[in-house]
Write a protein that holds these residues in place. Structure first.
Motif, short mmCIF file in Angstrom:
data_model
loop_
_atom_site.label_atom_id
_atom_site.label_comp_id
_atom_site.label_asym_id
_atom_site.label_seq_id
_atom_site.Cartn_x
_atom_site.Cartn_y
_atom_site.Cartn_z
N GLU A 108 -103.30 10.60 -30.14
CA GLU A 108 -104.03 10.19 -28.94
C GLU A 108 -103.73 11.07 -27.74
O GLU A 108 -104.51 11.11 -26.79
CB GLU A 108 -103.76 8.72 -28.62
CG GLU A 108 -104.55 7.76 -29.48
CD GLU A 108 -106.06 8.01 -29.41
OE1 GLU A 108 -106.63 8.06 -28.30
OE2 GLU A 108 -106.68 8.17 -30.49
N ARG A 111 -106.64 13.38 -27.14
CA ARG A 111 -107.76 12.74 -26.46
C ARG A 111 -107.45 12.54 -24.97
O ARG A 111 -108.27 12.84 -24.10
CB ARG A 111 -108.09 11.40 -27.10
CG ARG A 111 -109.31 10.73 -26.47
CD ARG A 111 -109.64 9.36 -27.03
NE ARG A 111 -109.52 9.21 -28.46
CZ ARG A 111 -110.43 9.60 -29.36
NH1 ARG A 111 -111.52 10.20 -28.96
NH2 ARG A 111 -110.23 9.39 -30.64
N GLU A 112 -106.27 12.01 -24.67
CA GLU A 112 -105.89 11.75 -23.28
C GLU A 112 -105.90 13.04 -22.46
O GLU A 112 -106.43 13.06 -21.33
CB GLU A 112 -104.50 11.11 -23.22
CG GLU A 112 -104.44 9.73 -23.81
CD GLU A 112 -103.02 9.24 -24.07
OE1 GLU A 112 -102.05 9.94 -23.65
OE2 GLU A 112 -102.87 8.18 -24.70
N LEU A 161 -110.84 14.43 -31.73
CA LEU A 161 -110.06 13.86 -30.64
C LEU A 161 -110.30 14.57 -29.31
O LEU A 161 -109.89 14.07 -28.27
CB LEU A 161 -108.57 13.92 -30.98
CG LEU A 161 -108.10 12.95 -32.06
CD1 LEU A 161 -106.69 13.31 -32.54
CD2 LEU A 161 -108.14 11.51 -31.55
#
Length: 164
Positions: A108, A111-112, A161
């Motif tokens: 993640e 993505r962040e 992502l």
């Protein structure tokens, strides 16, 4: 074709890796960066090769000095584990960041970081080794740790992502 030299850094020195095992010190990375810049490199990649092992990134002073003198895109990787780490390196003068170990441990993050800084700023560096059965497995920690991930599946996943 683009020329993107990858400069491996350890303890403020440019090093030459020997089969992902040993290292030979070559000198100050800024000197080599200038040489590549003057000879037409399109971009540079600084990689702190022991950052994940020691859970730190010591490239900020080098990035700051290089960004003042070299006028091509600079990507930086090694030891970046959070969005704040990414922000700090970008503020120091990097144009892009390369994630590997942290991306495998916490996908993640890709993505962040891409949502915060843009997909073109986030690169996922994939270290892979060919296995006896002919497949390629993703490794982390500068080729020291097996992940069990197939390199091609992982590449598709990080693009999904948000990696640029």
């Amino acid at each position: 074709m683009r020329i993107i030299p990858s400069l491996e850094i350890r303890d403020q020195n440019l090093v030459k890796g020997i089969h992902l095992e040993g290292r030979r010190v070559l000198g100050r990375p800024e000197r080599f960066s200038r040489h590549y810049y003057e000879h037409g490199a399109d971009e540079l990649l600084y990689m702190d090769v022991v950052a994940s092992l020691y859970e730190r990134n010591s490239l900020l002073p080098i990035v700051e000095r290089t960004a003042r003198e070299i006028f091509i895109p600079l990507a930086v990787g090694g030891g970046l584990r959070t969005v704040d780490d990414v922000r700090t390196v970008l503020r120091a003068g990097a144009d892009k960041v390369a994630l590997n170990t942290a991306a495998v441990r916490r996908p993640e993050l890709v993505r962040e970081a891409a949502q915060r800084f843009g997909a073109s700023t986030i690169v996922v560096s994939i270290e892979a080794k060919r296995q006896p059965n002919g497949s390629y497995e993703v490794y982390t920690d500068n080729g020291r740790v097996r992940t069990g991930l197939d390199v091609f599946d992982w590449a598709v996943r990080v693009v999904e992502l948000g990696a640029g």
